[in-house]
Design a protein around this motif. Structure first.
Motif, PDB file in Angstrom:
ATOM      1  N   TRP A 110      53.985  39.797  41.106  1.00 53.84           N
ATOM      2  CA  TRP A 110      53.974  41.222  41.429  1.00 53.84           C
ATOM      3  C   TRP A 110      52.562  41.793  41.399  1.00 53.84           C
ATOM      4  O   TRP A 110      52.220  42.685  42.185  1.00 53.84           O
ATOM      5  CB  TRP A 110      54.872  42.001  40.468  1.00 53.84           C
ATOM      6  CG  TRP A 110      54.407  41.992  39.036  1.00 53.84           C
ATOM      7  CD1 TRP A 110      54.771  41.114  38.051  1.00 53.84           C
ATOM      8  CD2 TRP A 110      53.455  42.897  38.438  1.00 53.84           C
ATOM      9  NE1 TRP A 110      54.132  41.413  36.868  1.00 53.84           N
ATOM     10  CE2 TRP A 110      53.327  42.508  37.074  1.00 53.84           C
ATOM     11  CE3 TRP A 110      52.743  43.991  38.899  1.00 53.84           C
ATOM     12  CZ2 TRP A 110      52.486  43.173  36.190  1.00 53.84           C
ATOM     13  CZ3 TRP A 110      51.900  44.672  38.013  1.00 53.84           C
ATOM     14  CH2 TRP A 110      51.784  44.253  36.679  1.00 53.84           C
ATOM     15  N   LEU A 111      51.724  41.235  40.501  1.00 54.99           N
ATOM     16  CA  LEU A 111      50.361  41.730  40.386  1.00 54.99           C
ATOM     17  C   LEU A 111      49.515  41.325  41.584  1.00 54.99           C
ATOM     18  O   LEU A 111      48.809  42.149  42.176  1.00 54.99           O
ATOM     19  CB  LEU A 111      49.726  41.211  39.093  1.00 54.99           C
ATOM     20  CG  LEU A 111      48.288  41.648  38.819  1.00 54.99           C
ATOM     21  CD1 LEU A 111      48.198  43.176  38.750  1.00 54.99           C
ATOM     22  CD2 LEU A 111      47.785  41.011  37.522  1.00 54.99           C
ATOM     23  N   VAL A 112      49.612  40.070  41.966  1.00 51.43           N
ATOM     24  CA  VAL A 112      48.788  39.603  43.070  1.00 51.43           C
ATOM     25  C   VAL A 112      49.242  40.207  44.403  1.00 51.43           C
ATOM     26  O   VAL A 112      48.423  40.532  45.272  1.00 51.43           O
ATOM     27  CB  VAL A 112      48.767  38.059  43.139  1.00 51.43           C
ATOM     28  CG1 VAL A 112      50.115  37.499  43.585  1.00 51.43           C
ATOM     29  CG2 VAL A 112      47.660  37.584  44.078  1.00 51.43           C
ATOM     30  N   VAL A 113      50.565  40.400  44.564  1.00 54.07           N
ATOM     31  CA  VAL A 113      51.052  41.045  45.785  1.00 54.07           C
ATOM     32  C   VAL A 113      50.550  42.485  45.849  1.00 54.07           C
ATOM     33  O   VAL A 113      50.115  42.969  46.907  1.00 54.07           O
ATOM     34  CB  VAL A 113      52.592  40.987  45.847  1.00 54.07           C
ATOM     35  CG1 VAL A 113      53.129  41.899  46.960  1.00 54.07           C
ATOM     36  CG2 VAL A 113      53.047  39.551  46.086  1.00 54.07           C
ATOM     37  N   GLY A 114      50.598  43.171  44.717  1.00 51.33           N
ATOM     38  CA  GLY A 114      50.075  44.533  44.681  1.00 51.33           C
ATOM     39  C   GLY A 114      48.591  44.581  45.014  1.00 51.33           C
ATOM     40  O   GLY A 114      48.124  45.485  45.724  1.00 51.33           O
ATOM     41  N   HIS A 137      51.260  34.135  49.402  1.00 54.22           N
ATOM     42  CA  HIS A 137      52.351  35.070  49.136  1.00 54.22           C
ATOM     43  C   HIS A 137      52.855  35.769  50.387  1.00 54.22           C
ATOM     44  O   HIS A 137      53.737  36.625  50.302  1.00 54.22           O
ATOM     45  CB  HIS A 137      51.909  36.099  48.086  1.00 54.22           C
ATOM     46  CG  HIS A 137      51.588  35.477  46.757  1.00 54.22           C
ATOM     47  ND1 HIS A 137      52.559  35.178  45.822  1.00 54.22           N
ATOM     48  CD2 HIS A 137      50.399  35.080  46.229  1.00 54.22           C
ATOM     49  CE1 HIS A 137      51.980  34.630  44.764  1.00 54.22           C
ATOM     50  NE2 HIS A 137      50.679  34.562  44.977  1.00 54.22           N
ATOM     51  N   GLN A 138      52.295  35.410  51.534  1.00 53.91           N
ATOM     52  CA  GLN A 138      52.751  35.909  52.831  1.00 53.91           C
ATOM     53  C   GLN A 138      52.843  37.437  52.862  1.00 53.91           C
ATOM     54  O   GLN A 138      53.846  38.015  53.276  1.00 53.91           O
ATOM     55  CB  GLN A 138      54.105  35.281  53.187  1.00 53.91           C
ATOM     56  CG  GLN A 138      54.049  33.766  53.294  1.00 53.91           C
ATOM     57  CD  GLN A 138      55.386  33.149  53.672  1.00 53.91           C
ATOM     58  OE1 GLN A 138      56.423  33.808  53.604  1.00 53.91           O
ATOM     59  NE2 GLN A 138      55.371  31.895  54.058  1.00 53.91           N
ATOM     60  N   LEU A 198      36.585  46.119  42.248  1.00 53.20           N
ATOM     61  CA  LEU A 198      35.837  44.898  41.934  1.00 53.20           C
ATOM     62  C   LEU A 198      36.777  43.781  41.492  1.00 53.20           C
ATOM     63  O   LEU A 198      36.645  42.630  41.939  1.00 53.20           O
ATOM     64  CB  LEU A 198      34.804  45.189  40.847  1.00 53.20           C
ATOM     65  CG  LEU A 198      34.008  43.984  40.339  1.00 53.20           C
ATOM     66  CD1 LEU A 198      33.221  43.329  41.465  1.00 53.20           C
ATOM     67  CD2 LEU A 198      33.078  44.396  39.197  1.00 53.20           C
ATOM     68  N   VAL A 199      37.739  44.112  40.637  1.00 49.15           N
ATOM     69  CA  VAL A 199      38.703  43.101  40.180  1.00 49.15           C
ATOM     70  C   VAL A 199      39.525  42.588  41.362  1.00 49.15           C
ATOM     71  O   VAL A 199      39.751  41.375  41.496  1.00 49.15           O
ATOM     72  CB  VAL A 199      39.631  43.692  39.101  1.00 49.15           C
ATOM     73  CG1 VAL A 199      40.719  42.694  38.729  1.00 49.15           C
ATOM     74  CG2 VAL A 199      38.826  44.087  37.873  1.00 49.15           C
ATOM     75  N   VAL A 200      39.927  43.466  42.254  1.00 49.42           N
ATOM     76  CA  VAL A 200      40.775  43.082  43.377  1.00 49.42           C
ATOM     77  C   VAL A 200      40.042  42.161  44.343  1.00 49.42           C
ATOM     78  O   VAL A 200      40.586  41.135  44.780  1.00 49.42           O
ATOM     79  CB  VAL A 200      41.307  44.330  44.109  1.00 49.42           C
ATOM     80  CG1 VAL A 200      41.930  43.954  45.453  1.00 49.42           C
ATOM     81  CG2 VAL A 200      42.323  45.056  43.248  1.00 49.42           C
TER      82      VAL A 200
END
Length: 314
Positions: free
Chosen positions: A99-103, A172-173, A229-231
């Motif tokens: 959920w975090l990486v998709v966000g 994650h498409q 920056l984190v993203v």
């Protein structure tokens, strides 16, 4: 040539000296530097044309794959020598939380444009006197970034050879980076240095922090570039040094605005008149007031003479 002859009521003439100065050049430079209320149709057209030109030029830069990969290897070696090569660890840690990486993928794809446009709209409505100068910072930042894309092609970490970075959009498409998945042919894959995600987000943060009065908005202004920056690192779209490049481009943009306007954008007046109004004519002088210096016609002399009271005889 600078002397003007003034005829007084008693028939004597005086030479009044008026300095002759050519203000044309000074006025020509002062007008575009003077804060004025922006015009909506012009700003919409300017932003649309500018972004179209930016995208066209950015994507027209030759995709020099071999050089871009060599530069990425050099950046990675440099970061390892500095002990700051943390991008791969962050990438793997975030990828383990779906959920975090998709966000973050959607954050990367959308907020870059949404927040920047939102700040521009807020400036236009609430700080029209500062809008043009602050917009100039953004445009100059983006313009100099194009030079970086041309002179220093750089592959993002997810495209490096021999490394274990994860392209989170592909895995994650999700609809994410314009340089990933089905959209990769629409964007230059090797325009990672400098990071305009970082440059634009810091511009948004500094603008809101300097001008906003609501405390929680100012807090978000500081959080937004840090989160960006984190993203960009977690999604393997940029090295952290790309973010440094984006901040340097922003510093150049502020320098351009400071040189042109003579002050920081936040130091300019918040509001300006809606339109330039001609100066209102002042009141006519009362009887007995001195006549302003300058050429006096015969009719004016008669009018002034008629207004002077005649003393009674006897």
């Amino acid at each position: 040539m600078g002397d003007t002859t003034v005829t007084t009521l008693d028939g004597r003439q005086e030479a009044v000296l008026h300095p002759v100065a050519d203000e044309t050049g000074r006025t020509f430079l002062r007008r575009p530097r003077t804060p004025r209320r922006p015009r909506l149709w012009f700003e919409i057209l300017l932003i649309a044309v500018s972004y179209w030109t930016y995208s066209l030029v950015r994507n027209a830069v030759p995709e020099q794959r071999a050089e871009a990969l060599r530069n990425a290897d050099w950046i990675w070696r440099l970061e390892n020598q500095l002990g700051t090569a943390f991008e791969e660890s962050v990438n793997h840690a975030v990828n383990s939380v779906t959920w975090l990486v998709v966000g973050m993928n959607y954050y990367y794809a959308t907020l870059h444009f949404v927040v920047t446009l939102g700040v521009l709209v807020w400036l236009y409505r609430s700080h029209p006197g500062r809008y043009a100068a602050t917009r100039t910072v953004l445009f100059a930042t983006t313009g100099v970034a194009l030079v970086g894309y041309y002179l220093y092609p750089l592959a993002p970490p997810r495209l490096m050879n021999g490394q274990d970075f994860i392209d989170t959009v592909v895995v994650h498409q999700t609809w994410g980076s314009m340089a990933s998945g089905d959209l990769k042919n629409m964007s230059n894959q090797y325009a990672a240095m400098p990071s305009m995600h970082m440059g634009w987000s810091v511009w948004c943060g500094l603008t809101l922090f300097a001008l906003a009065t609501v405390p929680w908005v100012r807090v978000l202004a500081l959080v937004y570039p840090a989160a960006t920056l984190v993203v960009i690192v977690a999604t393997a779209n940029h090295f952290w040094l790309d973010a440094v490049g984006g901040v340097l481009c922003l510093a150049f943009g502020y320098g351009v605005a400071l040189l042109w306007y003579g002050r920081r954008p936040s130091a300019l007046p918040r509001r300006v008149p809606d339109a330039e109004q001609p100066a209102a004519a002042g009141p006519m002088p009362d009887a007995g007031q001195p006549v302003p210096a300058g050429p006096v016609s015969g009719a004016e002399q008669q009018a002034v003479a008629a207004s002077i009271p005649v003393p009674k005889q006897g």
